[in-house]
Scaffold this motif. Sequence first.
Motif, short mmCIF file in Angstrom:
data_model
loop_
_atom_site.label_atom_id
_atom_site.label_comp_id
_atom_site.label_asym_id
_atom_site.label_seq_id
_atom_site.Cartn_x
_atom_site.Cartn_y
_atom_site.Cartn_z
N PRO A 10 39.36 48.28 57.18
CA PRO A 10 38.40 48.54 56.07
C PRO A 10 38.37 47.48 55.00
O PRO A 10 39.19 46.77 54.56
CB PRO A 10 38.98 49.87 55.49
N GLY A 11 37.32 47.47 54.19
CA GLY A 11 37.11 46.51 53.33
C GLY A 11 36.23 45.05 53.92
O GLY A 11 35.92 45.21 55.30
N ILE A 12 36.01 44.11 53.14
CA ILE A 12 35.25 43.05 53.64
C ILE A 12 36.21 42.47 54.70
O ILE A 12 37.39 42.21 54.52
CB ILE A 12 34.78 41.93 52.45
N LEU B 16 26.31 41.84 44.32
CA LEU B 16 25.52 42.01 42.99
C LEU B 16 24.75 43.20 42.72
O LEU B 16 24.86 44.04 41.66
CB LEU B 16 24.67 40.66 42.83
N ILE B 17 24.16 43.85 44.05
CA ILE B 17 23.69 45.23 43.94
C ILE B 17 24.80 46.23 43.70
O ILE B 17 24.66 47.09 42.61
CB ILE B 17 23.13 45.48 45.34
N GLY B 18 25.97 46.16 44.18
CA GLY B 18 27.20 47.20 43.58
C GLY B 18 27.26 46.88 42.28
O GLY B 18 27.69 48.10 41.50
N VAL B 60 31.25 51.75 48.46
CA VAL B 60 30.23 51.31 49.73
C VAL B 60 30.10 49.72 49.31
O VAL B 60 30.02 48.88 50.29
CB VAL B 60 29.08 51.82 49.49
N TYR B 61 29.71 49.21 48.21
CA TYR B 61 29.41 47.82 48.03
C TYR B 61 30.44 46.81 47.88
O TYR B 61 30.27 45.71 47.84
CB TYR B 61 28.25 47.84 46.72
#
Lengths: 210, 108
Positions: A10-12, B16-18, B60-61
């Motif tokens: 999970p995560g980037i 940047l959206i987040g 999410v972001y």
Amino acid sequence: MKRAPTHSYPGINLGERHASAHKATEVVTFGFWVFLMSDLVYFGLMFAIYITMIDAQAGGPGPHELFDLHSIFAQTLILLTSSLTVGLAMLALKYNLPRVRIVFWFAVTLVLGLSFLVLEVRDFMAMAEKGGVPQRSGFLSAFFGLVPLHGLHVAAGCLWLIVLGIQLRVMGMTDRIKSRVVRLALFWHFLDLIWIGIITIVYFGGLAYG
Amino acid sequence: MDRRSEMHRRERRRYLIGFGGSLGLTLAVFAIAYRFGIETPGVYLAIGLLGLAQLVVQLVYFLHIDRRRSSREDLDLVLFSTLVLLIIICGTVWILGNLAHRMHMHVM
């Protein structure tokens, strides 16, 4: 292998460009998520205590006398921005940008984290001057059990940023360092999530129901 | 090389959206609180819902939690922890609130 190799925790993810670091990071990061989730349960318990203590002011100063919304607003913006900058550091790592970019975003995050702490400590001191000390009432004990706990986490994150910055200089871009950057970014985003809970429940909730 | 910078741009846009979304929600929360006063009925509900929305945006972001099949087991971890958390919080508030009510204390 049932999981796709490009997104395995999970995560980037570091992704295929860091094949060896990516594999090494997978297990450790999952373990780190388990830590974050147990930390979340700890925070949840403190939130629960706070909610039950909102009215237990024992004639002492309450939320309306003690909370400074302007300062909370500033702290919120600072912490949110630092969550973005730590993400940008993570992206600089993922796309092999010059190391100086990572260090730059680390430094920005550190400055933001420290300014957050300065504002928070200033708030606590202002509260203490108005008689808002932990031993005054159940409400204040619960408040000082929860909010400074988050501050302590931010302070630990700042220390981690400094140590990792030094390690980055001394040891270079090794797989271990990459994996540590991944976890630091997760930790920092997690702290911002907790802060959303704090402004919503502790500050606004306190003002609405205290 | 080109594909890489393209992906980099896309992922940066995601952050940047987040950030923009969270910033908008934060400003909305404080604007509502300043404009209407926190004690107006319904205001706290709105603030709570906006806070919840911001949690989702950041999950999410920033934390990249989504329903992609490869990260589903990890989503399970997050969801289960959330369940434990809700049981702890709701249980505590319920039990102690009930106790306070029976003791004729003025709580909640």
